[in-house]
Design a protein around this motif. Structure first.
Motif, PDB file in Angstrom:
ATOM      1  N   CYS A 119      81.301  58.674  38.109  1.00 34.26           N
ATOM      2  CA  CYS A 119      80.892  59.941  38.724  1.00 34.26           C
ATOM      3  C   CYS A 119      81.971  60.522  39.633  1.00 34.26           C
ATOM      4  N   TYR A 120      82.361  59.766  40.651  1.00 36.40           N
ATOM      5  CA  TYR A 120      83.312  60.317  41.613  1.00 36.40           C
ATOM      6  C   TYR A 120      84.642  60.684  40.962  1.00 36.40           C
ATOM      7  N   SER A 121      84.991  59.983  39.886  1.00 34.85           N
ATOM      8  CA  SER A 121      86.262  60.285  39.219  1.00 34.85           C
ATOM      9  C   SER A 121      86.326  61.727  38.746  1.00 34.85           C
ATOM     10  N   LEU A 122      85.195  62.303  38.372  1.00 35.24           N
ATOM     11  CA  LEU A 122      85.188  63.703  37.956  1.00 35.24           C
ATOM     12  C   LEU A 122      85.560  64.617  39.122  1.00 35.24           C
ATOM     13  N   ILE A 123      85.054  64.301  40.304  1.00 27.11           N
ATOM     14  CA  ILE A 123      85.395  65.080  41.495  1.00 27.11           C
ATOM     15  C   ILE A 123      86.878  64.930  41.815  1.00 27.11           C
ATOM     16  N   ALA A 124      87.344  63.691  41.818  1.00 24.97           N
ATOM     17  CA  ALA A 124      88.736  63.422  42.180  1.00 24.97           C
ATOM     18  C   ALA A 124      89.713  64.075  41.205  1.00 24.97           C
ATOM     19  N   LEU A 125      89.434  63.970  39.911  1.00 25.46           N
ATOM     20  CA  LEU A 125      90.326  64.554  38.910  1.00 25.46           C
ATOM     21  C   LEU A 125      90.289  66.078  38.961  1.00 25.46           C
ATOM     22  N   SER A 126      89.108  66.637  39.135  1.00 21.92           N
ATOM     23  CA  SER A 126      88.994  68.099  39.194  1.00 21.92           C
ATOM     24  C   SER A 126      89.775  68.653  40.369  1.00 21.92           C
ATOM     25  N   ASN A 127      89.687  67.974  41.501  1.00 18.69           N
ATOM     26  CA  ASN A 127      90.406  68.433  42.687  1.00 18.69           C
ATOM     27  C   ASN A 127      91.919  68.283  42.507  1.00 18.69           C
ATOM     28  N   ALA A 128      92.343  67.144  41.999  1.00 17.03           N
ATOM     29  CA  ALA A 128      93.782  66.885  41.861  1.00 17.03           C
ATOM     30  C   ALA A 128      94.425  67.799  40.830  1.00 17.03           C
ATOM     31  N   LEU A 129      93.695  68.145  39.778  1.00 18.53           N
ATOM     32  CA  LEU A 129      94.277  68.896  38.660  1.00 18.53           C
ATOM     33  C   LEU A 129      93.903  70.372  38.671  1.00 18.53           C
ATOM     34  N   LYS A 130      93.265  70.841  39.733  1.00 24.69           N
ATOM     35  CA  LYS A 130      92.762  72.219  39.748  1.00 24.69           C
ATOM     36  C   LYS A 130      93.851  73.264  39.508  1.00 24.69           C
ATOM     37  N   ASP A 131      95.057  73.006  39.997  1.00 24.80           N
ATOM     38  CA  ASP A 131      96.145  73.976  39.812  1.00 24.80           C
ATOM     39  C   ASP A 131      96.718  73.943  38.394  1.00 24.80           C
ATOM     40  N   LEU A 132      96.344  72.933  37.618  1.00 24.27           N
ATOM     41  CA  LEU A 132      96.812  72.834  36.236  1.00 24.27           C
ATOM     42  C   LEU A 132      95.779  73.367  35.246  1.00 24.27           C
ATOM     43  N   LEU A 133      94.643  73.812  35.757  1.00 32.59           N
ATOM     44  CA  LEU A 133      93.602  74.385  34.903  1.00 32.59           C
ATOM     45  C   LEU A 133      93.770  75.903  34.851  1.00 32.59           C
ATOM     46  N   GLU A 134      93.591  76.445  33.658  1.00 38.06           N
ATOM     47  CA  GLU A 134      93.584  77.901  33.530  1.00 38.06           C
ATOM     48  C   GLU A 134      92.410  78.472  34.346  1.00 38.06           C
ATOM     49  N   PRO A 135      92.521  79.705  34.802  1.00 33.98           N
ATOM     50  CA  PRO A 135      91.469  80.282  35.655  1.00 33.98           C
ATOM     51  C   PRO A 135      90.075  80.266  35.035  1.00 33.98           C
ATOM     52  N   ASP A 136      90.006  80.308  33.690  1.00 32.94           N
ATOM     53  CA  ASP A 136      88.707  80.296  33.012  1.00 32.94           C
ATOM     54  C   ASP A 136      88.528  79.028  32.165  1.00 32.94           C
ATOM     55  N   ALA A 137      89.115  77.935  32.627  1.00 31.56           N
ATOM     56  CA  ALA A 137      89.041  76.672  31.882  1.00 31.56           C
ATOM     57  C   ALA A 137      87.610  76.132  31.860  1.00 31.56           C
ATOM     58  N   SER A 138      87.391  75.192  30.957  1.00 36.51           N
ATOM     59  CA  SER A 138      86.084  74.544  30.836  1.00 36.51           C
ATOM     60  C   SER A 138      86.249  73.041  31.025  1.00 36.51           C
ATOM     61  N   VAL A 139      85.441  72.469  31.913  1.00 42.74           N
ATOM     62  CA  VAL A 139      85.430  71.028  32.163  1.00 42.74           C
ATOM     63  C   VAL A 139      84.111  70.474  31.637  1.00 42.74           C
ATOM     64  N   VAL A 140      84.183  69.458  30.817  1.00 39.96           N
ATOM     65  CA  VAL A 140      82.974  68.869  30.216  1.00 39.96           C
ATOM     66  C   VAL A 140      82.978  67.368  30.466  1.00 39.96           C
ATOM     67  N   THR A 141      81.853  66.862  30.938  1.00 36.49           N
ATOM     68  CA  THR A 141      81.686  65.423  31.115  1.00 36.49           C
ATOM     69  C   THR A 141      80.593  64.928  30.175  1.00 36.49           C
ATOM     70  N   VAL A 142      80.432  63.621  30.099  1.00 39.61           N
ATOM     71  CA  VAL A 142      79.445  63.025  29.189  1.00 39.61           C
ATOM     72  C   VAL A 142      78.375  62.315  30.011  1.00 39.61           C
ATOM     73  N   SER A 143      77.160  62.809  29.893  1.00 37.70           N
ATOM     74  CA  SER A 143      76.029  62.234  30.621  1.00 37.70           C
ATOM     75  C   SER A 143      75.136  61.476  29.625  1.00 37.70           C
ATOM     76  N   ILE A 144      73.839  61.411  29.913  1.00 39.69           N
ATOM     77  CA  ILE A 144      72.865  60.817  28.990  1.00 39.69           C
ATOM     78  C   ILE A 144      71.678  61.765  28.861  1.00 39.69           C
ATOM     79  N   SER A 145      70.902  61.596  27.812  1.00 36.78           N
ATOM     80  CA  SER A 145      69.849  62.562  27.489  1.00 36.78           C
ATOM     81  C   SER A 145      68.774  62.651  28.562  1.00 36.78           C
ATOM     82  N   THR A 146      68.451  61.551  29.205  1.00 34.72           N
ATOM     83  CA  THR A 146      67.456  61.604  30.278  1.00 34.72           C
ATOM     84  C   THR A 146      67.751  60.552  31.333  1.00 34.72           C
TER      85      THR A 146
END
Length: 311
Positions: A119-146
């Protein structure tokens, strides 16, 4: 026709380990649509395997539990001039070495490590790489159905996936202050992956899922990958902070008539077996007491053998 509008786009993919990985299948769909995938794996051993599996692709190393490695990854990607239109976060880890335990006995360290990686890795990676993402980029993670169904075999990972579901909402809100980056989750039912093989009782749960799903066939990893690719594409531009369930209808079918009838038949069979055993016990008791002159003792003994009445 480039329906997904991914041709020429670059996507950063975390989580390929082998051919069964969700990330591997997503990457295949993305590349078939014309996208370029840049891969990130945990260590050198996995890197060597992925480079054989996916030759002529760039593969970087980053252990998401190590902040310095995340920062190193950012520098390496920036030095190569990468700008990403999408980021796939397909990372999860749980230590089940203690075996299946009641939830209230979850080891503290195992839980915290699973939160950090899954979980936290998504926060950490998003913050660290935010300047490398296009302004309208899409971030997708993998959860579970319920995360509301208390699967004892999956254990403490369900609450962690629930935290992941909430995380995409807060990241979407947070990033909206300076960009149009979207955060979503694809949420599959039970899959045949190498990672799932390490979950206690998973095989039984998987076989049960195939009975519950209306089509009587479990969700295929390729089906999940197609949804993830759609969420990573510009075609899903109107979807943000959402969890898209891909379970082939399992969530609507817990009261399937065939399953109910099967359970009732088993209960009826168990009841008849119980009656048969009680009858045998009564006969045996009477044989033992046949020569007894104590009528009250016999009645008391037989009454105890008869057990509870059926309601």
């Amino acid at each position: 026709m480039d329906f997904l509008q991914l041709d020429g786009k670059t996507v950063l993919v975390f989580g390929v380990a082998n051919r069964r990985s969700v990330a591997y299948h997503v990457a295949c769909v993305l590349e078939a649509a014309g996208a370029q995938c840049v891969h990130v794996v945990q260590n050198q051993h996995i890197r060597q395997s992925v480079e054989k599996l996916l030759p002529q692709r760039e593969v970087f190393i980053c252990d998401v539990q190590q902040p310095d490695e995340i920062e190193q990854l950012r520098r390496q990607l920036a030095e190569r001039g990468y700008k990403f239109h999408g980021l796939l976060h397909s990372i999860a880890y749980a230590d089940y070495s203690a075996g299946p335990l009641p939830f209230h006995q979850t080891p503290r360290q195992a839980f915290l490590q699973a939160v950090d990686v899954s979980c936290y890795s998504l926060i950490a990676l998003s913050n660290a790489l935010k300047d490398l993402l296009e302004p309208d980029a899409s971030v997708v993670t993998v959860s579970i159905s319920t995360t509301q169904m208390a699967s004892e075999s999956y254990g403490y990972m369900a609450p962690i996936k629930a935290a992941l579901d909430s995380t995409i909402v807060f990241l979407a809100k947070s990033f909206s202050r300076f960009s149009r980056v979207r955060f979503n989750a694809v949420a599959p039912g039970l899959l045949k992956t190498s990672a799932s093989a390490g979950i206690p009782g998973y095989v039984d749960a998987y076989l049960y899922a195939e009975k519950v799903i209306p089509r009587k066939q479990a969700v295929q990893t390729e089906e999940v990958a197609s949804v993830a690719a759609f969420l990573l594409s510009p075609r899903s531009s109107g979807i943000n902070a959402q969890k898209i369930v891909v379970d082939a209808g399992m969530g609507i079918n817990y009261f399937d008539r065939e399953l109910i009838e099967r359970v009732l038949r088993e209960q009826e069979l168990q009841w008849h077996e119980w009656l048969f055993l009680q009858q045998k016990r009564r006969v045996f008791c009477r044989m033992l007491l046949k020569d007894s002159n104590s009528f009250n003792s016999m009645n008391s003994f037989v009454a105890r053998a008869d057990g509870p009445s059926r309601h």
